[in-house]
Design a protein around this motif. Structure first.
Motif, mmCIF file in Angstrom:
data_model
loop_
_atom_site.group_PDB
_atom_site.id
_atom_site.type_symbol
_atom_site.label_atom_id
_atom_site.label_comp_id
_atom_site.label_asym_id
_atom_site.label_seq_id
_atom_site.Cartn_x
_atom_site.Cartn_y
_atom_site.Cartn_z
ATOM 1 N N LYS A 164 5.622 -0.456 8.025
ATOM 2 C CA LYS A 164 5.130 0.790 7.448
ATOM 3 C C LYS A 164 6.133 1.922 7.688
ATOM 4 C CE LYS A 164 1.110 3.930 7.724
ATOM 5 N NZ LYS A 164 -0.180 4.173 8.409
ATOM 6 N N TYR A 165 6.293 2.766 6.664
ATOM 7 C CA TYR A 165 7.103 3.976 6.797
ATOM 8 C C TYR A 165 6.219 5.174 6.468
ATOM 9 C CZ TYR A 165 10.252 7.788 5.612
ATOM 10 O OH TYR A 165 10.859 9.022 5.535
ATOM 11 N N THR A 166 6.290 6.204 7.302
ATOM 12 C CA THR A 166 5.519 7.433 7.105
ATOM 13 C C THR A 166 6.447 8.629 7.209
ATOM 14 O OG1 THR A 166 3.523 6.455 8.072
ATOM 15 C CG2 THR A 166 3.609 8.851 7.940
ATOM 16 N N HIS A 167 6.321 9.520 6.248
ATOM 17 C CA HIS A 167 7.057 10.792 6.302
ATOM 18 C C HIS A 167 6.043 11.928 6.359
ATOM 19 C CE1 HIS A 167 10.094 13.861 5.645
ATOM 20 N NE2 HIS A 167 9.340 14.357 4.663
ATOM 21 N N GLU A 168 6.184 12.807 7.345
ATOM 22 C CA GLU A 168 5.283 13.934 7.521
ATOM 23 C C GLU A 168 6.092 15.230 7.386
ATOM 24 O OE1 GLU A 168 3.381 13.469 11.297
ATOM 25 O OE2 GLU A 168 2.834 11.374 10.923
ATOM 26 N N ILE A 221 0.848 -1.193 0.000
ATOM 27 C CA ILE A 221 0.000 0.000 0.000
ATOM 28 C C ILE A 221 0.882 1.241 0.000
ATOM 29 C CG2 ILE A 221 -1.804 1.279 1.216
ATOM 30 C CD1 ILE A 221 -2.565 -1.368 2.596
ATOM 31 N N GLY A 222 0.604 2.144 -0.908
ATOM 32 C CA GLY A 222 1.272 3.436 -0.930
ATOM 33 C C GLY A 222 0.231 4.541 -0.953
ATOM 34 N N SER A 223 0.427 5.583 -0.162
ATOM 35 C CA SER A 223 -0.571 6.652 -0.102
ATOM 36 C C SER A 223 0.104 7.997 0.115
ATOM 37 C CB SER A 223 -1.602 6.392 1.007
ATOM 38 O OG SER A 223 -0.998 6.447 2.282
ATOM 39 N N ALA A 224 -0.596 9.059 -0.303
ATOM 40 C CA ALA A 224 -0.139 10.435 -0.090
ATOM 41 C C ALA A 224 -1.336 11.272 0.336
ATOM 42 C CB ALA A 224 0.491 10.996 -1.357
ATOM 43 N N TYR A 225 -1.102 12.139 1.302
ATOM 44 C CA TYR A 225 -2.154 13.012 1.840
ATOM 45 C C TYR A 225 -1.602 14.424 1.909
ATOM 46 C CZ TYR A 225 -4.973 15.241 5.544
ATOM 47 O OH TYR A 225 -5.736 16.109 6.282
ATOM 48 N N GLN A 226 -2.326 15.372 1.316
ATOM 49 C CA GLN A 226 -1.877 16.763 1.334
ATOM 50 C C GLN A 226 -3.037 17.654 1.746
ATOM 51 O OE1 GLN A 226 -2.426 19.661 -0.826
ATOM 52 N NE2 GLN A 226 -0.807 20.825 0.192
ATOM 53 N N THR A 227 -2.780 18.540 2.691
ATOM 54 C CA THR A 227 -3.818 19.460 3.145
ATOM 55 C C THR A 227 -3.264 20.870 3.233
ATOM 56 O OG1 THR A 227 -5.430 19.954 4.901
ATOM 57 C CG2 THR A 227 -3.341 19.003 5.585
ATOM 58 N N THR A 228 -4.047 21.827 2.776
ATOM 59 C CA THR A 228 -3.730 23.250 2.892
ATOM 60 C C THR A 228 -4.897 23.919 3.599
ATOM 61 O OG1 THR A 228 -2.447 23.205 0.844
ATOM 62 C CG2 THR A 228 -3.147 25.352 1.655
ATOM 63 N N GLU A 229 -4.608 24.522 4.733
ATOM 64 C CA GLU A 229 -5.660 25.119 5.548
ATOM 65 C C GLU A 229 -5.294 26.580 5.863
ATOM 66 O OE1 GLU A 229 -6.462 22.661 8.935
ATOM 67 O OE2 GLU A 229 -6.143 20.807 7.829
ATOM 68 N N GLU A 230 -6.260 27.472 5.694
ATOM 69 C CA GLU A 230 -6.080 28.888 5.991
ATOM 70 C C GLU A 230 -7.217 29.358 6.889
ATOM 71 O OE1 GLU A 230 -5.842 31.069 2.386
ATOM 72 O OE2 GLU A 230 -3.986 30.121 1.707
ATOM 73 N N ASN A 266 9.624 18.041 10.292
ATOM 74 C CA ASN A 266 9.583 16.742 9.624
ATOM 75 C C ASN A 266 9.481 15.651 10.687
ATOM 76 O OD1 ASN A 266 9.935 17.637 6.898
ATOM 77 N ND2 ASN A 266 12.075 18.074 7.406
ATOM 78 N N ILE A 267 8.603 14.688 10.444
ATOM 79 C CA ILE A 267 8.470 13.535 11.337
ATOM 80 C C ILE A 267 8.566 12.275 10.481
ATOM 81 C CG2 ILE A 267 7.083 12.394 13.100
ATOM 82 C CD1 ILE A 267 5.611 15.019 13.543
ATOM 83 N N ASP A 268 9.519 11.422 10.825
ATOM 84 C CA ASP A 268 9.685 10.144 10.129
ATOM 85 C C ASP A 268 9.319 9.021 11.094
ATOM 86 O OD1 ASP A 268 11.026 10.818 7.437
ATOM 87 O OD2 ASP A 268 12.182 11.983 8.886
ATOM 88 N N ALA A 301 0.502 20.611 5.064
ATOM 89 C CA ALA A 301 1.101 19.327 5.456
ATOM 90 C C ALA A 301 1.042 18.355 4.292
ATOM 91 C CB ALA A 301 0.381 18.743 6.664
ATOM 92 N N LEU A 302 2.115 17.561 4.166
ATOM 93 C CA LEU A 302 2.202 16.524 3.152
ATOM 94 C C LEU A 302 2.693 15.243 3.812
ATOM 95 C CD1 LEU A 302 2.050 15.691 0.156
ATOM 96 C CD2 LEU A 302 4.418 16.468 -0.077
ATOM 97 N N PHE A 303 1.869 14.187 3.751
ATOM 98 C CA PHE A 303 2.201 12.901 4.369
ATOM 99 C C PHE A 303 2.365 11.849 3.264
ATOM 100 C CE2 PHE A 303 -0.242 13.690 8.634
ATOM 101 C CZ PHE A 303 0.512 14.833 8.830
ATOM 102 N N PHE A 304 3.444 11.069 3.366
ATOM 103 C CA PHE A 304 3.656 9.918 2.493
ATOM 104 C C PHE A 304 3.679 8.658 3.341
ATOM 105 C CE2 PHE A 304 5.667 13.256 -0.121
ATOM 106 C CZ PHE A 304 5.039 13.027 -1.338
#
Length: 822
Positions: free
Chosen positions: A444-448, A367-376, A500-502, A421-424
């Motif tokens: 699982k590996y996650t990069h934030e 499983i590979g996923s990407a999550y991106q959020t922009t909040e103002e 950055n959080i790994d 924020a961008l999460f992989f």
């Protein structure tokens, strides 16, 4: 029958119920082989009646309701499977058997999926109930809030707390992929949608605690949602005064390629306009989701899940009057506003999942996923208030008006906050089954990558005097002595963080279903670990590791009574998210530890017949011992952490749920929960936590008119005792242990079914094109209860005191809805 009627009348306070006899139910599904390929020409029979599966493995069969039916699935190249069912009138049950050598004989009275989940302490929720039960925020979370141990005092929000945890303590998966909640959201009316789209759901499982090691690192609960894999073309459209949704299901001729796509739009104006604050409110919440599947071969399947959501929130408050106090001393807060708030939230999510079925025993997933959020978040709002005594003369012309002003002042709040924020994620999962043993594993590996800009301040003026922060550097005795230092905002936060959080995590677990003499037992033991590193601009890199062993045991005695006993527990760690690393000044504290909870859960399920109808009583008692607690405050739905681990806490309670056919052919339930949770901050003594909701009572009830069975009623009733009221800024929560008023809410839905699977029409009839068509109305907050979500503390410079003014939620609201399926 009269006794059952009297029993439930007492529970729902006099609601009139009529019963009628059941008729038929429907069983449908897709039949697969051990490689997950559809099987054509499978014979599905009962009592010399039956049908066959088509080339896509799909079948549909009507069976008698309210009697035990044994279905037999046979095929010349596979061994048979038998299924014993007792379904309700009009029930549509999905069963997807796998025909293989290791045949599973299903003999539970209740549905098979629920039977298998019982030993794991997991609640299985019907997708049909999710779509039909009324609520201001209808969907999965709306149903969860009717379960014991799950609490929420905000109908505008999809957030929920479980057994003393907060909103951040819950895991949510869609098709085994973890999804995230927004960061900057302050109030429920800003939220828009939950990620989970109810139109796309095939299965929902929920665990309130004691869950297995294969699930992630959170302290409270797991919501595990599976989206549909379509087997035929279908289209849905749902419209209401709050917005609408549409979905489309497609499948190729050879059954290898399928898609399901959902669109949603929502406008909360109808709800927000029922609140006490008069405002110009222009929200626009919309999203699109798609789940695409392709079967390259019998061994290799590839899935894609995508989502894009947009929330635009424009809020211009005008005025507010809130009456509170007592009958003898009524008080009113009157506020006139200037300014506005403009917020924007954009979220994009995509995930690929590959399934490789090596053989009958071994399955591998990537499983590979990407999550991106922009909040103002941008607002400048000036609130000019006065606090005064209310005219309570019932015969007077000025009844309800403020005759005497006790305090006056103003509050200016401003913010220019941005969060990007961008999460992989990349993850491998697998399971291996051999001779009754099952091994599950995953890595699982996650990069934030997070960029956060925080700029906000609050200026308070009371009777012409600017209130300074109550800190040693700002001590003064104004207005009694002059103070000529520069003006300072009561609160001011300015911070810019690049973080950055790994994260590396892994789990391994073993499970086995066996017999202990004549008694059936199920065992599970597992361990998971997580290593994470926090780094970033002007941040010292910090690495930590946690290890969490967990276990479950269940036994079903060979008794005349159908009972299951369970015990589960272990260590549950919650490594800090970015929100938990940021302290109230906006500074990142990379040394924050993972919160730890040692859990023990005892469970008992008792299935029985009452009034010759099926019922189940589910009971659980739990205890949590929490250490390295990162304490927090909650303002509406905004959580702010202290970002330190100098507290301890505990939670214990009992959850009870009785579900069954209170009315023949429908499923309803009654939930009762007791909870106590307290925390001790730096050895100052135990006080109630912000989520200490002591008592809960909920009813989810379905009924229909016997003489008009297509006219249906749905009731969702919740009662919660009040939460701690919170404390003003710069004050100790230990000094403010009063509670909000009890939360009482009932949502009613009335639906008339024009067409469904049992009610189809021939060509030439105007309803022929519809597989389903229904029309109804809903009443939210049926009894117009004034529920409070938080309190605003208003300062009186004359008495140097503070008044706690409740912030009320929505009043009674009427909604009309139309649903159709083609």
């Amino acid at each position: 029958m009269n006794n059952s009627r009297l029993f439930f009348l007492l529970i729902i306070h006099g609601l009139f119920i009529q019963l009628s006899n059941a008729q038929t139910a429907t069983v449908r599904g897709v039949i697969l082989d051990e490689n997950n390929n559809p099987i054509e020409n499978v014979n599905i029979t009962f009592n010399e009646k039956g049908t066959q599966s088509n080339k896509n493995g799909f079948y549909k069969l009507s069976i008698p309701a309210n009697e035990t039916i044994t279905l037999t699935f046979t095929h010349i190249a596979h061994k048979k499977v038998t299924l014993k069912l007792l379904l309700k009138n009009g029930e549509d049950y999905e069963f997807n058997p796998v025909l293989k050598v290791n045949v599973e004989q299903i003999d539970e009275v209740v549905l098979s999926a629920r039977g298998r989940k019982t030993v794991e302490g997991i609640i299985n929720i019907s997708p049909e109930q999710i779509r039909l039960i009324p609520g201001a925020n209808a969907g999965v979370e709306n149903i969860l809030k009717s379960l014991p141990g799950v609490n929420s005092n905000n109908e505008l929000s999809t957030q929920y707390s479980v057994r003393g945890g907060n909103f951040d303590d819950n895991l949510v998966y869609v098709n085994e992929i973890e999804v995230y909640r927004p960061f900057l959201i302050r109030s429920g009316q800003q939220e828009g949608f939950s990620f989970v789209n109810s139109d796309l759901i095939q299965n929902v499982d929920f665990s309130a605690g004691g869950f297995q090691a294969k699930y992630g690192d959170k302290l409270s609960s797991v919501l595990d949602v599976t989206y549909k894999t379509p087997v035929a073309f279908a289209a849905n459209l749902n419209l209401s005064l709050l917005g609408g949704s549409a979905s489309l299901e497609t499948v190729s001729g050879n059954g290898k390629f399928s898609t399901i796509t959902g669109l949603r739009y929502r406008n909360n104006s109808l709800l927000v306009n029922s609140r006490q604050t008069e405002a110009d409110f222009t929200p626009a919440f919309g999203d699109i989701q798609s789940f695409i599947s392709y079967k390259f071969s019998s061994k290799f399947h590839l899935n894609f899940l995508g989502n894009f959501s947009i929330n635009d929130y424009d809020f211009r408050p005008i005025s507010r009057q809130t009456n509170f106090g007592t009958i003898d001393n009524p008080i009113a807060l009157l506020v006139n506003f200037e300014g506005q708030e403009e917020d924007q939230y954009r979220t994009t999510f995509g995930a690929l999942k590959a399934n490789y079925f090596v053989n009958d025993d071994l399955t591998l997933k990537l499983i590979g996923s990407a999550y991106q959020t922009t909040e103002e978040e941008r607002f400048d709002i000036l609130a000019q208030y006065r606090l005064g005594a209310v005219n309570s003369d019932l015969g007077g012309e000025d009844l309800g008006n403020v005759n005497f002003t006790e305090a006056a002042g103003a509050q200016l709040t401003s913010a220019r906050n941005e969060y990007d924020a961008l999460f992989f994620n990349i993850e491998h999962k697998g399971n291996y089954t051999k001779k009754g043993h099952q091994i599950d594993w995953g890595v699982k590996y996650t990069h934030e990558d997070i960029r956060d800009r925080l700029r906000e301040f609050e200026v308070i003026d009371s009777a012409g005097f600017s209130i300074r922060p109550p800190l040693p550097d700002f001590e003064n005795d104004q207005p009694f002595e002059p103070f000529d230092a520069p003006l300072e905002a009561f609160q001011s936060v300015r911070a810019t963080n690049f973080v950055n959080i790994d994260r590396f995590s892994a789990y391994l677990q073993w499970s086995k279903r066996d017999f202990w003499g004549d008694h059936e037992v199920w065992l599970n033991a597992g361990i998971r670990t997580q290593n994470w590193t926090v780094s970033g601009e002007n941040i010292e890199s910090t690495t930590q590791t946690v290890v969490s062993p967990r276990a479950q045991f269940a036994i079903k005695p060979n008794w005349n009574k159908d009972m299951v006993f369970r015990i589960a527990g272990g260590f549950y760690h919650q490594p800090p998210s970015y929100r938990e690393l940021r302290d109230p000044t906006g500074t990142i504290q990379p040394n924050v530890k993972a919160q730890q909870s040692i859990d023990v859960v005892l469970g008992h399920d008792y299935s029985f017949k009452l009034w010759d109808r099926p019922f189940k009583l589910i009971s659980e008692a739990y205890y949590k011992d929490l250490s390295d607690v990162n304490i927090y405050t909650i303002e509406n739905v905004r959580i702010r952490y202290r970002a330190r681990n100098n507290a301890e806490a505990f939670a214990y309670g009992v959850d009870l749920r009785l579900n069954g056919e209170f009315v023949p052919g429908t499923e309803s339930w009654v939930s009762v929960g007791y909870l106590k949770t307290e925390e001790n901050d730096n050895n100052t003594g135990f006080i109630a936590r912000p989520t200490d909701q002591r008592l809960k009572f909920a009813v989810l009830f379905q009924d229909y008119v016997p003489t008009i069975p297509d006219l249906k009623m749905y009731l969702n009733l919740v009662y919660n005792t009040g939460l701690p009221i919170g404390s003003p800024d710069f004050e100790s929560p230990a000094d403010f242990q009063n509670r909000l008023r009890d939360f009482r809410r009932a949502d009613l839905g009335i639906l008339y079914v024009l067409a469904d699977q049992k009610k189809q029409f021939g060509k030439g009839h105007w309803l022929h094109a519809f597989k389903e068509l229904n029309l109804g109305f809903e009443i939210y907050n049926l009894f117009d209860n004034r529920n409070a979500i938080t309190s605003t503390f208003v300062r009186d410079v004359r008495s140097r005191g503070q008044f706690s003014v409740p912030n009320f939620l929505t009043g009674r609201v009427f909604n009309v809805k139309l649903g159709m399926r083609f």
